[in-house]
Design an enzyme around this catalytic site. Structure first.
Site, PDB file in Angstrom:
ATOM      1  N   SER A  79       0.833  -1.199   0.000  1.00 46.45           N
ATOM      2  CA  SER A  79       0.000   0.000   0.000  1.00 46.45           C
ATOM      3  C   SER A  79       0.879   1.265   0.000  1.00 46.45           C
ATOM      4  O   SER A  79       1.690   1.450  -0.905  1.00 46.45           O
ATOM      5  CB  SER A  79      -0.956  -0.023   1.196  1.00 46.45           C
ATOM      6  OG  SER A  79      -1.920   0.990   1.089  1.00 46.45           O
TER       7      SER A  79
ATOM      8  N   ASP B 194      -8.153  -3.002  -7.289  1.00 43.54           N
ATOM      9  CA  ASP B 194      -7.646  -2.712  -5.952  1.00 43.54           C
ATOM     10  C   ASP B 194      -8.720  -1.984  -5.138  1.00 43.54           C
ATOM     11  O   ASP B 194      -9.198  -0.917  -5.535  1.00 43.54           O
ATOM     12  CB  ASP B 194      -6.389  -1.853  -6.081  1.00 43.54           C
ATOM     13  CG  ASP B 194      -5.763  -1.542  -4.747  1.00 43.54           C
ATOM     14  OD1 ASP B 194      -4.752  -2.169  -4.419  1.00 43.54           O
ATOM     15  OD2 ASP B 194      -6.287  -0.657  -4.038  1.00 43.54           O
TER      16      ASP B 194
ATOM     17  N   HIS C 154      -6.558  -5.738  -1.514  1.00 46.04           N
ATOM     18  CA  HIS C 154      -5.553  -4.688  -1.342  1.00 46.04           C
ATOM     19  C   HIS C 154      -4.474  -5.240  -0.422  1.00 46.04           C
ATOM     20  O   HIS C 154      -4.742  -5.503   0.753  1.00 46.04           O
ATOM     21  CB  HIS C 154      -6.174  -3.432  -0.741  1.00 46.04           C
ATOM     22  CG  HIS C 154      -5.208  -2.282  -0.597  1.00 46.04           C
ATOM     23  ND1 HIS C 154      -4.658  -1.626  -1.680  1.00 46.04           N
ATOM     24  CD2 HIS C 154      -4.699  -1.684   0.505  1.00 46.04           C
ATOM     25  CE1 HIS C 154      -3.852  -0.671  -1.240  1.00 46.04           C
ATOM     26  NE2 HIS C 154      -3.859  -0.684   0.079  1.00 46.04           N
TER      27      HIS C 154
END
Length: 405
Positions: free
Chosen positions: A186, A283, A351
């Site tokens: 991330s 995502d 994610h």
């Protein structure tokens, strides 16, 4: 597609044992406990020498689990993720939480997935020195400025945090690395793009050094209201935290809008170190905050679709398929012209997939062309096979773990 939490498989197995007998339940719990590798925190107490502080002024930190055997001189560094703060108020709030201060962080972290020390769960990297770099600056380890209004102080020192941690690790064996992989999830995946070549500069020229971004390929695209929500957010982030001077200088000197070099799609062509991009084409962070941010959906028409892709109507699905095409378009040059690069772009609503064991490497992990994420990254790092895997469009993939928060 299956809707399951990262721990669903383990819970399901335990329930089966519980039905069988109490003894079997205890056995299952013991096995689960044994699988949890807890690694203690190391504070970088001399970070003040470099002016490196978390948002609140606390020491930066990392967790190190030592390598062994054939991996004793190999290193894997993983940037922690956790969003960003692009204004004083949000950074003040963050400074009083685990996202901005090591004072509030857990002192032990579970190492799983790519950080596991179990050969059956992490076959290529299990015996490496594995490091989790804690995230406490709110700018993907890239800022270098400070806020002080006379009563409140915020340290935007992500760049210095990165440097102080590297300098702390070098005498612990990193300077003798034979193989190294810089990774992140991330906001940490974005940090990998930002620091990849710099990481290489610290290591021996004889070392094999590569970089991996998991869910860090954030797109510069318009939202459903045709606004550049993420672009505006990042521009404010770059300005507030003094990031521009730390962006790739080849990108900023050749790009009309230098601040936008924080986006990987613009900077990646200038990265010299071999790179692997792991991302979902759908995502969920980007779906919820870039494509359909709350500001673009005031009446909540996308709420059901956000919670379950099976509830998306035809027009919403068309928009999601368009987002996937935007991502593939941004990756086109990398796919065709990066001979040393790797890709794993699946069609899961997820994610971050490298730190979760069920998505990294297990019997029912997501696959593209019958290859797990761990296998694709291992094949790429060790140059065993070509590793540029791109999945078909939703809903073609039945192997997905759709991890929707």
């Amino acid at each position: 597609m299956m809707m399951m939490l990262a721990t669903a498989k383990r819970v399901r197995i335990c329930l089966v044992f519980m039905v069988a007998s109490v003894v079997a339940s205890v056995k299952c719990a013991a096995v689960t406990k044994e699988e949890r590798l807890l690694v203690n925190m190391t504070l970088v107490r001399n970070s003040s020498v470099h002016g490196a502080y978390c948002l609140d002024g606390s020491f930066p930190a990392y967790h190190l689990n030592r390598g062994f055997g054939a991996g004793a001189r190999n290193w894997l560094l993983q940037f922690e993720g956790g969003g960003w703060c692009n204004d004083v108020k949000s950074c003040m709030d963050r400074a009083n939480s685990r996202r901005g201060s090591t004072r509030y962080m857990s002192k032990y972290e579970v190492f799983s997935g790519i950080l596991s020390n179990n050969a059956s769960l992490n076959p290529d990297f299990y015996n490496w020195n594995r490091v989790k770099i804690r995230y406490c600056d709110g700018a993907s380890f890239a800022g270098d400025s400070m806020y002080n209004n006379g009563t409140s102080v915020l340290y935007f020192r992500g760049q210095r945090i990165w440097q102080s941690i590297i300098l702390d690790l070098l005498p612990k064996g990193l300077k003798y690395a034979r193989k190294a992989l810089l990774s992140g999830c991330s906001a940490g995946g974005l940090a990998t793009f930002l620091h990849c070549d710099n990481f290489t500069s610290y290591l021996p020229k004889s070392a094999t050094v590569k970089c991996l971004s998991d869910a860090g390929f954030f797109l510069d695209v318009r939202d459903i209201s045709l606004n550049h929500t993420m672009r505006s957010f990042y521009e404010d982030l770059v300005s507030l935290q003094g990031i521009e001077k730390n962006l790739n200088n080849h990108c900023t000197s050749n790009f009309l809008f230098p601040k936008l070099c924080i986006f990987p799609q613009y900077a990646m062509r200038y990265i010299r170190t071999p790179f692997f991009i792991l991302n979902s084409a759908y995502d969920v962070y980007q779906f919820h905050h870039i494509l359909v941010p709350p500001s673009a959906d005031l009446h909540g028409r996308w709420n059901r679709c956000k919670n379950n892709p099976a509830d998306c109507n035809a027009s919403q699905m068309d928009i999601l398929q368009g987002f996937r095409q935007e991502m593939l378009g941004a990756l086109r040059l990398f796919y065709y012209y990066s001979r040393r690069g790797g890709l794993f772009i699946n069609s899961c609503f997820a994610h971050c997939q490298s730190e979760i064991q069920d998505t990294w490497f297990s019997a029912d992990s997501p696959r593209v062309n019958n290859k797990t994420i761990a296998e694709a990254i291992g094949d790429w790092y060790f140059s065993r096979k070509l590793a540029k895997e791109i999945d078909g469009a939703y809903p073609c993939d039945s192997t997905c773990h759709n991890l929707i928060p």
